[in-house]
Design a protein around this motif. Structure first.
Motif, short mmCIF file in Angstrom:
data_model
loop_
_atom_site.label_atom_id
_atom_site.label_comp_id
_atom_site.label_asym_id
_atom_site.label_seq_id
_atom_site.Cartn_x
_atom_site.Cartn_y
_atom_site.Cartn_z
N THR A 171 -3.38 11.13 2.74
CA THR A 171 -4.25 10.49 3.72
C THR A 171 -4.28 8.98 3.50
O THR A 171 -3.98 8.49 2.41
CB THR A 171 -5.69 11.02 3.61
OG1 THR A 171 -6.27 10.59 2.37
CG2 THR A 171 -5.73 12.54 3.69
N GLU A 172 -4.68 8.26 4.53
CA GLU A 172 -4.82 6.81 4.43
C GLU A 172 -5.90 6.44 3.42
O GLU A 172 -5.75 5.46 2.68
CB GLU A 172 -5.16 6.21 5.80
CG GLU A 172 -5.42 4.71 5.80
CD GLU A 172 -4.22 3.89 5.38
OE1 GLU A 172 -4.43 2.74 4.93
OE2 GLU A 172 -3.08 4.38 5.50
N GLU A 173 -6.96 7.22 3.36
CA GLU A 173 -8.03 6.94 2.41
C GLU A 173 -7.52 7.06 0.97
O GLU A 173 -7.84 6.22 0.12
CB GLU A 173 -9.19 7.90 2.62
CG GLU A 173 -10.37 7.64 1.71
CD GLU A 173 -11.54 8.55 1.98
OE1 GLU A 173 -12.58 8.40 1.32
OE2 GLU A 173 -11.42 9.43 2.86
N GLN A 174 -6.72 8.08 0.70
CA GLN A 174 -6.16 8.23 -0.64
C GLN A 174 -5.19 7.10 -0.96
O GLN A 174 -5.14 6.61 -2.09
CB GLN A 174 -5.46 9.59 -0.75
CG GLN A 174 -6.40 10.76 -0.75
CD GLN A 174 -5.66 12.09 -0.64
OE1 GLN A 174 -4.63 12.19 0.04
NE2 GLN A 174 -6.18 13.11 -1.31
N ALA A 175 -4.41 6.69 0.04
CA ALA A 175 -3.48 5.59 -0.16
C ALA A 175 -4.23 4.30 -0.50
O ALA A 175 -3.85 3.57 -1.42
CB ALA A 175 -2.62 5.39 1.09
N GLN A 176 -5.30 4.04 0.23
CA GLN A 176 -6.09 2.84 -0.02
C GLN A 176 -6.72 2.88 -1.41
O GLN A 176 -6.75 1.87 -2.13
CB GLN A 176 -7.17 2.70 1.04
CG GLN A 176 -7.88 1.37 1.03
CD GLN A 176 -6.97 0.22 1.37
OE1 GLN A 176 -6.63 -0.59 0.51
NE2 GLN A 176 -6.54 0.14 2.62
N GLU A 177 -7.20 4.03 -1.79
CA GLU A 177 -7.82 4.17 -3.11
C GLU A 177 -6.81 3.90 -4.22
O GLU A 177 -7.12 3.20 -5.20
CB GLU A 177 -8.42 5.57 -3.27
CG GLU A 177 -9.15 5.77 -4.58
CD GLU A 177 -9.90 7.08 -4.61
OE1 GLU A 177 -10.85 7.21 -5.42
OE2 GLU A 177 -9.54 8.00 -3.84
N ARG A 178 -5.62 4.42 -4.08
CA ARG A 178 -4.58 4.20 -5.08
C ARG A 178 -4.20 2.73 -5.16
O ARG A 178 -4.05 2.15 -6.25
CB ARG A 178 -3.36 5.05 -4.75
CG ARG A 178 -2.14 4.82 -5.62
CD ARG A 178 -2.41 5.18 -7.06
NE ARG A 178 -1.23 4.96 -7.87
CZ ARG A 178 -1.25 4.78 -9.19
NH1 ARG A 178 -2.40 4.81 -9.85
NH2 ARG A 178 -0.13 4.58 -9.87
N PHE A 179 -4.06 2.08 -4.00
CA PHE A 179 -3.71 0.67 -3.95
C PHE A 179 -4.76 -0.18 -4.66
O PHE A 179 -4.44 -1.04 -5.49
CB PHE A 179 -3.57 0.24 -2.48
CG PHE A 179 -3.51 -1.24 -2.26
CD1 PHE A 179 -2.35 -1.95 -2.48
CD2 PHE A 179 -4.64 -1.93 -1.84
CE1 PHE A 179 -2.29 -3.32 -2.28
CE2 PHE A 179 -4.60 -3.30 -1.63
CZ PHE A 179 -3.42 -4.00 -1.84
N VAL A 192 0.84 -1.21 0.00
CA VAL A 192 0.00 0.00 0.00
C VAL A 192 0.87 1.25 0.00
O VAL A 192 0.65 2.18 -0.79
CB VAL A 192 -0.94 0.00 1.22
CG1 VAL A 192 -1.72 1.32 1.30
CG2 VAL A 192 -1.90 -1.18 1.18
N GLU A 193 1.86 1.27 0.85
CA GLU A 193 2.72 2.45 0.97
C GLU A 193 3.55 2.68 -0.29
O GLU A 193 3.81 3.82 -0.67
CB GLU A 193 3.63 2.30 2.19
CG GLU A 193 2.87 2.34 3.51
CD GLU A 193 3.65 1.77 4.67
OE1 GLU A 193 4.86 1.43 4.46
OE2 GLU A 193 3.09 1.65 5.78
N SER A 194 3.92 1.61 -0.96
CA SER A 194 4.79 1.75 -2.13
C SER A 194 4.10 2.44 -3.31
O SER A 194 4.77 3.04 -4.15
CB SER A 194 5.29 0.37 -2.57
OG SER A 194 4.27 -0.35 -3.23
N VAL A 195 2.78 2.31 -3.39
CA VAL A 195 2.07 2.95 -4.51
C VAL A 195 1.44 4.27 -4.08
O VAL A 195 0.77 4.92 -4.89
CB VAL A 195 0.97 2.03 -5.08
CG1 VAL A 195 1.57 0.76 -5.64
CG2 VAL A 195 -0.11 1.72 -4.04
#
Length: 314
Positions: free
Chosen positions: A148-156, A139-142
């Motif tokens: 935000t965590e929500e944006q990170a999750q969405e990208r993943f 998750v963090e790599s992409v």
């Protein structure tokens, strides 16, 4: 009835157990009529080996896969009067080179690979179903440019679904493997909370339905402490909305897991309104991928088959 389209054995998969013949014998003992043997396709880079494979050379994975194909066909012939064995593979998509290698593999083996389970287990090179820490690295790599965590999750999720879509486009797998594996460690995640992700879910579902794939209902999620199999209820709703078709899989990793939690799988299917089940069958006419299998609907009310006696309320 009953069927499974996705399985592994310790003989050809280091994170499974038991010999392939033991898996087949257990399926026969339980009364399976169709059982798919689908080891993972080889991985081709040293950095993609799992810890339990640390002492292996990548070339050994290719040799091991060929040995699986030989043994699976031996068992298919030996037990043909007791069970219909289908021989396939489960995909890996870690880098684009894996898709090129799969293309070469399928052309080399030709009709010896009867069908494909289309699965994605990695995002940005990290396995997403190995352990929680590695999942978080993925998750963090992409998502390093997100705030935000929500944006990170969405990208993943977006990267996962795009990889899945490319896999579907190129190979037309007959079975869609654990569609929502991307939320293994976040089972309460709802795709519709991310509108751009929900659009990609719809895209992937519609595309696979158009070329004729079956969506596996995969009981292995229960072993991973889920309350449902893969896919979760929200994905099932999307599939049903578009007229998609479902097949059963235990995703067993050894004889101990053949048919494991099938009673819970059946109860789930009844609860979400899946009134039809399908399975793969050999045929003479090639499908859209050029392979000689086709989906066949289970006759009548699938839950009334004798296999389910004592397993699920009628």
């Amino acid at each position: 009835m009953p069927h499974s389209h996705h399985s592994h054995s310790g003989q050809f998969c280091k994170h499974a157990s038991g010999r392939l013949e033991e898996v087949v014998l257990e399926a026969i003992r339980q009364g399976f009529e169709v059982y798919g043997l689908t080891e993972h396709m080889p991985r081709y880079r040293t950095e993609d080996l799992y810890p339990e494979e640390a002492k292996m050379a990548v070339e050994e994975l290719a040799t091991q896969f060929d040995a699986f194909i030989d043994e699976a066909h031996r068992l298919k012939k030996r037990y043909e009067m007791k069970i219909a064995l289908l021989i396939g593979l489960e995909t890996e998509y870690i880098a684009d080179s894996d898709l090129d290698a799969l293309d070469v593999l399928l052309k080399r083996l030709g009709p010896r690979v009867e069908y494909v389970v289309g699965s994605v287990h990695h995002v940005n090179g990290f396995p997403i179903d190995f352990d929680y820490d590695t999942f978080r690295k993925s998750v963090e790599s992409v998502s390093r440019d997100t705030s935000t965590e929500e944006q990170a999750q969405e990208r993943f999720l977006s990267v996962y679904l795009d990889a899945q879509y490319r896999l579907f486009q190129r190979f037309h797998p007959e079975i869609v493997g654990h569609f929502d594996l991307c939320r293994l460690y976040t089972p309460d995640l709802v795709f519709s909370d991310y509108p751009s992700v929900a659009e990609k879910v719809e895209r992937n579902v519609r595309y696979t339905i158009e070329y004729g794939a079956l969506f596996e209902v995969n009981a292995a999620a229960f072993r991973k402490k889920w309350d449902t199999p893969y896919p979760g209820r929200d994905i099932v709703e999307v599939i049903l909305k578009h007229g998609g078709r479902f097949a059963l899989s235990d995703d067993s990793h050894g004889p101990h897991a053949v048919g494991l939690n099938y009673h819970r799988l059946a109860e789930y299917l009844r609860a979400v309104g899946v009134s039809e089940l399908w399975y793969l069958q050999r045929c003479e006419t090639p499908n859209s991928a050029g392979r000689n299998v086709r989906p066949v609907r289970v006759d009548g009310e699938w839950w009334k088959h004798t296999f389910w006696n004592g397993r699920v309320a009628q």
